[in-house]
Design a protein around this motif. Structure first.
Motif, PDB file in Angstrom:
ATOM      1  N   TRP A  25       0.858  -1.175   0.000  1.00  0.00           N
ATOM      2  CA  TRP A  25       0.000   0.000   0.000  1.00  0.00           C
ATOM      3  C   TRP A  25       0.889   1.217   0.000  1.00  0.00           C
ATOM      4  CZ3 TRP A  25      -0.718   3.899   3.767  1.00  0.00           C
ATOM      5  CH2 TRP A  25      -1.831   4.715   3.553  1.00  0.00           C
ATOM      6  N   ARG A  26       0.554   2.212  -0.834  1.00  0.00           N
ATOM      7  CA  ARG A  26       1.320   3.457  -0.825  1.00  0.00           C
ATOM      8  C   ARG A  26       0.372   4.639  -0.886  1.00  0.00           C
ATOM      9  NH1 ARG A  26       2.594   5.046  -6.166  1.00  0.00           N
ATOM     10  NH2 ARG A  26       1.692   3.560  -7.600  1.00  0.00           N
ATOM     11  N   GLU A  27       0.871   5.757  -0.392  1.00  0.00           N
ATOM     12  CA  GLU A  27       0.069   6.973  -0.332  1.00  0.00           C
ATOM     13  C   GLU A  27       0.943   8.146  -0.778  1.00  0.00           C
ATOM     14  OE1 GLU A  27      -3.057   8.595   2.902  1.00  0.00           O
ATOM     15  OE2 GLU A  27      -0.999   8.412   3.646  1.00  0.00           O
ATOM     16  N   TRP A  28       0.352   9.107  -1.502  1.00  0.00           N
ATOM     17  CA  TRP A  28       1.074  10.274  -1.975  1.00  0.00           C
ATOM     18  C   TRP A  28       0.105  11.429  -2.170  1.00  0.00           C
ATOM     19  CZ3 TRP A  28      -0.569   6.314  -4.919  1.00  0.00           C
ATOM     20  CH2 TRP A  28      -1.255   6.599  -6.084  1.00  0.00           C
ATOM     21  N   ASP A  29       0.671  12.618  -2.335  1.00  0.00           N
ATOM     22  CA  ASP A  29      -0.131  13.801  -2.627  1.00  0.00           C
ATOM     23  C   ASP A  29      -0.201  13.967  -4.132  1.00  0.00           C
ATOM     24  OD1 ASP A  29      -0.650  14.522   0.012  1.00  0.00           O
ATOM     25  OD2 ASP A  29       1.303  15.510   0.195  1.00  0.00           O
ATOM     26  N   GLY A  30      -1.414  14.051  -4.666  1.00  0.00           N
ATOM     27  CA  GLY A  30      -1.607  14.239  -6.095  1.00  0.00           C
ATOM     28  C   GLY A  30      -1.293  15.668  -6.508  1.00  0.00           C
TER      29      GLY A  30
ATOM     30  N   GLN B 265      -4.026   7.128  -2.944  1.00  0.00           N
ATOM     31  CA  GLN B 265      -3.513   5.876  -2.419  1.00  0.00           C
ATOM     32  C   GLN B 265      -3.739   4.760  -3.425  1.00  0.00           C
ATOM     33  OE1 GLN B 265      -5.518   4.856   1.216  1.00  0.00           O
ATOM     34  NE2 GLN B 265      -7.459   5.683   0.501  1.00  0.00           N
ATOM     35  N   ALA B 266      -2.923   3.736  -3.317  1.00  0.00           N
ATOM     36  CA  ALA B 266      -3.033   2.599  -4.228  1.00  0.00           C
ATOM     37  C   ALA B 266      -2.468   1.360  -3.540  1.00  0.00           C
ATOM     38  CB  ALA B 266      -2.268   2.865  -5.521  1.00  0.00           C
ATOM     39  N   VAL B 267      -2.975   0.218  -3.940  1.00  0.00           N
ATOM     40  CA  VAL B 267      -2.433  -1.066  -3.524  1.00  0.00           C
ATOM     41  C   VAL B 267      -1.918  -1.735  -4.786  1.00  0.00           C
ATOM     42  CG1 VAL B 267      -2.942  -3.318  -2.520  1.00  0.00           C
ATOM     43  CG2 VAL B 267      -4.027  -1.277  -1.589  1.00  0.00           C
ATOM     44  N   GLU B 268      -0.665  -2.164  -4.761  1.00  0.00           N
ATOM     45  CA  GLU B 268      -0.099  -2.832  -5.930  1.00  0.00           C
ATOM     46  C   GLU B 268       0.555  -4.133  -5.507  1.00  0.00           C
ATOM     47  OE1 GLU B 268       3.156  -0.734  -7.830  1.00  0.00           O
ATOM     48  OE2 GLU B 268       3.754   0.111  -5.917  1.00  0.00           O
ATOM     49  N   ILE B 269       0.855  -4.959  -6.497  1.00  0.00           N
ATOM     50  CA  ILE B 269       1.536  -6.230  -6.260  1.00  0.00           C
ATOM     51  C   ILE B 269       3.009  -6.040  -6.577  1.00  0.00           C
ATOM     52  CG2 ILE B 269       1.750  -8.638  -6.955  1.00  0.00           C
ATOM     53  CD1 ILE B 269      -1.238  -8.537  -7.729  1.00  0.00           C
ATOM     54  N   ILE B 270       3.872  -6.362  -5.628  1.00  0.00           N
ATOM     55  CA  ILE B 270       5.311  -6.397  -5.852  1.00  0.00           C
ATOM     56  C   ILE B 270       5.640  -7.863  -6.142  1.00  0.00           C
ATOM     57  CG2 ILE B 270       7.611  -5.906  -4.936  1.00  0.00           C
ATOM     58  CD1 ILE B 270       5.738  -3.434  -5.216  1.00  0.00           C
TER      59      ILE B 270
END
Length: 155
Positions: free
Chosen positions: A86-91, A98-103
């Motif tokens: 899960w990662r979070e950033w300022d647009g 925020q987004a959830v991705e597969i590593i």
């Protein structure tokens, strides 16, 4: 005894676009994939089974990422094993995103390049297998110089 956390995900699906490969300043390669995975559900209104696609962003690091960029293209089926992050950033608009991705730990190429739709990335190459076959066991034996009759066979 303390409980152990487990973060493992396995998905199989098709690539929705060609892989995007880039290199970091350190020289490490990183490849981005987008995989569509269908789930079947029964539509409550019609009673019919329908496919609902789910889309996953996948990050593949290093040499494996380079292989993905070289051999995969849009439409190709893959199996991905990895972990969720899960990662979070300022647009750009100042809002939190925020987004959830597969590593990915591993990416298996399913099917063959010829199985993918004829859209981009295939370069006309059709692989028969991801692993070359050893066909030496299938060569014709050399003819025997001595012929045996039925009387010479012990059974």
């Amino acid at each position: 005894m303390a409980a152990t956390n487990l973060n493992v995900v396995v998905v199989t699906g098709n690539l929705t676009r060609d892989p995007e490969l880039r290199s970091l300043q350190s020289g490490t390669s990183v490849c981005k994939l987008r995989v569509a995975v269908n789930s079947r559900r029964k539509d409550s209104a019609s009673g019919e089974w329908v496919d609902k696609p789910n889309y996953f962003d996948v990050t593949v690091w290093g040499a494996q990422g380079e292989n993905c960029a070289t051999y995969l293209s849009k439409g190709r089926p893959v199996a991905v094993e990895g972990r969720l992050e899960w990662r979070e950033w300022d647009g750009p608009d100042g809002n939190k995103r925020q987004a959830v991705e597969i590593i990915a730990n591993s990416v298996q190429f399913l099917g063959s390049r010829g199985d993918a739709p004829a859209q981009g990335g295939g370069n006309g190459f059709t692989a028969q297998s991801d692993v070359p076959a050893d066909t030496s066991d299938f060569t014709e034996p050399e003819p025997a110089s001595v012929s045996a009759s039925d009387d010479d066979i012990p059974f």
